[in-house]
Design an enzyme around this catalytic site. Structure first.
Site, PDB file in Angstrom:
ATOM      1  N   PRO A   1       0.820  -1.218   0.000  1.00 47.35           N
ATOM      2  CA  PRO A   1       0.000   0.000   0.000  1.00 47.35           C
ATOM      3  C   PRO A   1       0.854   1.269   0.000  1.00 47.35           C
ATOM      4  CG  PRO A   1      -0.107  -1.098   2.136  1.00 47.35           C
ATOM      5  CD  PRO A   1       0.715  -1.970   1.251  1.00 47.35           C
TER       6      PRO A   1
ATOM      7  N   PRO B   1      52.876   2.297   2.194  1.00 43.06           N
ATOM      8  CA  PRO B   1      53.960   2.759   3.053  1.00 43.06           C
ATOM      9  C   PRO B   1      54.351   1.807   4.176  1.00 43.06           C
ATOM     10  CG  PRO B   1      51.925   3.932   3.538  1.00 43.06           C
ATOM     11  CD  PRO B   1      51.611   3.004   2.406  1.00 43.06           C
TER      12      PRO B   1
ATOM     13  N   ASP C   1      62.299  -4.505  -2.397  1.00 40.74           N
ATOM     14  CA  ASP C   1      63.377  -3.716  -1.811  1.00 40.74           C
ATOM     15  C   ASP C   1      63.099  -3.371  -0.358  1.00 40.74           C
ATOM     16  OD1 ASP C   1      61.646  -1.537  -2.263  1.00 40.74           O
ATOM     17  OD2 ASP C   1      62.428  -1.431  -4.323  1.00 40.74           O
TER      18      ASP C   1
ATOM     19  N   LYS D   1      68.035  -0.991  -2.331  1.00 38.78           N
ATOM     20  CA  LYS D   1      69.119  -0.026  -2.445  1.00 38.78           C
ATOM     21  C   LYS D   1      69.170   0.779  -1.163  1.00 38.78           C
ATOM     22  CE  LYS D   1      67.026   0.852  -6.216  1.00 38.78           C
ATOM     23  NZ  LYS D   1      66.421   1.591  -7.310  1.00 38.78           N
TER      24      LYS D   1
ATOM     25  N   GLY E   1      55.257   2.106  -1.253  1.00 39.91           N
ATOM     26  CA  GLY E   1      54.428   3.233  -1.692  1.00 39.91           C
ATOM     27  C   GLY E   1      53.792   2.977  -3.034  1.00 39.91           C
TER      28      GLY E   1
ATOM     29  N   THR F   1      50.918   6.157  -1.615  1.00 35.77           N
ATOM     30  CA  THR F   1      52.262   6.723  -1.533  1.00 35.77           C
ATOM     31  C   THR F   1      52.550   7.204  -0.110  1.00 35.77           C
ATOM     32  OG1 THR F   1      53.787   8.225  -2.625  1.00 35.77           O
ATOM     33  CG2 THR F   1      51.557   9.063  -2.209  1.00 35.77           C
TER      34      THR F   1
ATOM     35  N   MET G   1      62.852  11.191   0.636  1.00 32.00           N
ATOM     36  CA  MET G   1      64.311  10.978   0.672  1.00 32.00           C
ATOM     37  C   MET G   1      65.038  12.224   1.159  1.00 32.00           C
ATOM     38  SD  MET G   1      64.541   9.094  -3.024  1.00 32.00           S
ATOM     39  CE  MET G   1      63.267  10.074  -3.783  1.00 32.00           C
TER      40      MET G   1
HETATM   41  N1  SAH Z   1      57.519   4.989  -4.174  1.00 28.64           N
HETATM   42  C1  SAH Z   1      57.562   5.412  -2.796  1.00 28.64           C
HETATM   43  C2  SAH Z   1      58.664   6.381  -2.558  1.00 28.64           C
HETATM   44  C3  SAH Z   1      60.046   5.836  -2.802  1.00 28.64           C
HETATM   45  S1  SAH Z   1      61.302   6.992  -2.415  1.00 28.64           S
HETATM   46  C4  SAH Z   1      56.225   6.003  -2.389  1.00 28.64           C
HETATM   47  O1  SAH Z   1      55.357   6.254  -3.240  1.00 28.64           O
HETATM   48  O2  SAH Z   1      56.027   6.202  -1.194  1.00 28.64           O
HETATM   49  C5  SAH Z   1      61.706   6.527  -0.771  1.00 28.64           C
HETATM   50  C6  SAH Z   1      61.258   7.576   0.208  1.00 28.64           C
HETATM   51  O3  SAH Z   1      59.863   7.418   0.485  1.00 28.64           O
HETATM   52  C7  SAH Z   1      61.889   7.486   1.543  1.00 28.64           C
HETATM   53  O4  SAH Z   1      63.157   8.100   1.537  1.00 28.64           O
HETATM   54  C8  SAH Z   1      60.914   8.252   2.399  1.00 28.64           C
HETATM   55  O5  SAH Z   1      61.072   9.640   2.225  1.00 28.64           O
HETATM   56  C9  SAH Z   1      59.616   7.882   1.797  1.00 28.64           C
HETATM   57  N2  SAH Z   1      58.927   6.807   2.527  1.00 28.64           N
HETATM   58  C10 SAH Z   1      58.520   5.630   2.040  1.00 28.64           C
HETATM   59  N3  SAH Z   1      57.898   4.902   2.989  1.00 28.64           N
HETATM   60  C11 SAH Z   1      57.909   5.650   4.094  1.00 28.64           C
HETATM   61  C12 SAH Z   1      57.393   5.463   5.415  1.00 28.64           C
HETATM   62  N4  SAH Z   1      56.756   4.355   5.776  1.00 28.64           N
HETATM   63  N5  SAH Z   1      57.585   6.459   6.318  1.00 28.64           N
HETATM   64  C13 SAH Z   1      58.220   7.586   5.975  1.00 28.64           C
HETATM   65  N6  SAH Z   1      58.705   7.809   4.748  1.00 28.64           N
HETATM   66  C14 SAH Z   1      58.571   6.869   3.815  1.00 28.64           C
END
Ligand code: SAH
Length: 476
Positions: free
Chosen positions: A43, A233, A256, A278, A310, A339, A391
């Site tokens: 209804p 991360p 890595d 690296k 990331g 990231t 970095m």
């Molecule tokens: N491709 C990755 C970045 C690689 S360059 C991304 O998208 O996150 C590597 C840098 O990422 C590190 O030197 C640092 O500055 C940052 N990073 C990655 N993981 C992190 C984390 N858990 N905490 C803080 N910085 C991080």
């Protein structure tokens, strides 16, 4: 097994639904996923029912009144089943009796004792459909299992099932030996045709199957592939469903240092693991060698996972690795990841943009080549933007000083996030004039992410994640 599971062909069929509330609306939505026509007695109309009626006027025959078991019993004729979704127990009871008399299947929502059929939790990857029943004993458990399956079954699986359906007869006609046919089907499920379909390359998937069927010797081609996958991360729960699926099927993994141990735990147990990490100024494996290794492994027919911290396309050299693959004709797919900027900012309670503080955000590499000539500091001095340096631990003093020299206020808030989103996360909150000294004093170690701008101050109200390393704040 008190209930026998069956799948009903709903083409050119009719069913009856009684009820006008939210539960009836949900049942209607489900029914309309099939081609069935619905006679609906109600209804009044729930908002969702109204919307469904407007979307499918030709498939819903609305009787805007209560169903009357005496007068309306003819409406049960030719119905494949009846669903009663009303909260009137007496009515439900009499409708159930009527249905039983007429030998028509009935489901009464939440009254299993009146049902001759029960509904199930459904995972829909049509034409692949999974139905889960607990015989009405524990619907919550059924829903939990459905949720687990939803996460595991890729969205495009149904399309692949369609393709398999199209080839089914041809496969039976072409491969007569039963064992060989079974092997072929297994190859289909494990191999490149399946993966192509999941990537939505449906024509490719069909062609792969056609080609394999043409091979008279039935030596099934093992086509390798590379998955370039962002692992986020650190917190494994930040993986995408696609990342997890590929992690669980790869034969070999190149990873890595940034990929957290908790994430490595989720790899297929018997996958080969190759560390290609690296460290700054200590290139464990040169990039060219990694690129080449990916090509070689894929050409051996392996499913190769290149797992990156990331997002692979943000300071991840993902582009370079893919160029080599593309040049060598190796097929690949890329899965984005969260990231570090998004992960660290969220877990530190720092929104990267904010109407009052930052209209834009920049991701910048703090790996200063030739000291600092590669960065245009003047562009970064404007106050209304958030800067995120990846970095940046080694270059921290230089970065802070260069920004102030270029005109950014030395009291601009700045945060350093160490091991963001991991249990060990530490956050240092300070400003441009003091951050670098304080980072040394508190012995911050890589990986760290540097976030600069007015948004950093919001962490006071918005932080919610307490890493073991806590928050060290020296705000004035
Ligand atoms: N491709 C990755 C970045 C690689 S360059 C991304 O998208 O996150 C590597 C840098 O990422 C590190 O030197 C640092 O500055 C940052 N990073 C990655 N993981 C992190 C984390 N858990 N905490 C803080 N910085 C991080």
């Amino acid at each position: 097994m008190d209930y026998f599971p069956l799948f009903h062909d709903m083409r050119d069929r009719h069913c009856l639904l009684v009820g006008g509330g939210a539960v009836a609306a949900r049942k209607l939505r489900l029914l309309l996923k099939t081609p069935v026509n619905v006679v609906l007695f109600s209804p009044e109309l729930h908002r969702e029912t109204q919307e469904l009626l407007e979307a499918h006027p030709e498939r819903i025959d609305l009787q805007a009144r209560h169903f009357d078991v005496l007068k309306d019993s003819a409406d049960l004729d030719q119905k494949v089943f009846v669903i009663a979704a009303t909260d009137d127990a007496a009515f439900n009871q009499s409708l159930a009796v009527l249905c039983q008399k007429k030998n028509i299947a009935i489901n009464v929502v939440d009254q299993p004792e009146l049902c001759t059929i029960i509904t199930s939790a459904i995972v829909d990857r049509s034409p692949l459909v999974v139905a889960i029943s607990t015989a009405g004993k524990a619907p919550v458990l059924g829903r939990r299992i459905r949720q687990q399956l939803e996460e595991r079954l890729p969205a495009n699986l149904g399309r692949f099932a369609d393709i398999l359906g199209d080839f089914r007869q041809k496969i039976s006609r072409t491969i007569h030996d039963e064992k060989q046919r079974l092997r072929f089907w297994q190859w289909l499920l494990d191999g490149p045709a399946h993966e192509a379909a999941l990537k939505n390359q449906l024509d490719d998937s069909r062609q792969i199957i056609e080609r394999a069927l043409e091979q008279t010797d039935n030596n099934l081609p093992a086509e390798g592939e590379v998955y370039l996958v962002g692992a986020g991360p650190g917190d494994p729960e930040l993986l995408t469903l696609k990342a997890l699926r590929l992690m669980q099927q790869a034969d070999v993994v190149l990873y890595d240092r940034l990929v957290s141990p908790a994430i490595m735990e989720l790899l297929r147990r018997d996958a080969d693991r190759i560390y290609v990490g690296k460290r700054r100024s200590d290139h464990a494996v040169p990039q060219d060698d990694i690129n080449q290794q990916l090509v070689t492994l894929a050409k051996e027919g392996k499913r190769v996972l290149r797992l990156k911290g990331g997002d692979p396309f943000i300071f991840g050299r993902g582009g370079e690795e893919l160029e080599t693959l593309a040049e060598s004709g190796v097929s690949f797919q890329v899965v984005p990841g969260i990231t570090a900027a998004s992960g660290c900012a969220s877990y530190a309670g720092i929104p990267l943009t904010h109407r009052d503080y930052a209209q834009s955000v920049r991701f910048i590499t703090g790996h200063l080549q030739n000291n600092q000539e590669n960065i245009r500091w003047a562009e970064l001095a404007a106050a209304d933007q958030t800067l995120v340096f990846y970095m940046s631990l080694v270059g921290l003093p230089t970065i802070c000083k260069a920004l102030v020299d270029a005109g950014r206020d030395k009291y601009t808030a700045a945060a350093l996030v160490e091991k963001g989103t991991c249990p060990e996360q530490r956050v240092l909150i300070s400003d441009l004039s003091r951050l670098s000294d304080e980072a040394k004093q508190h012995q911050f170690r890589a990986p760290t992410l540097l976030i600069i701008g007015g948004v950093v101050a919001l962490h006071k109200q918005l932080h919610w994640y307490e890493g073991e390393g806590r928050i060290i704040s020296t705000e004035s």
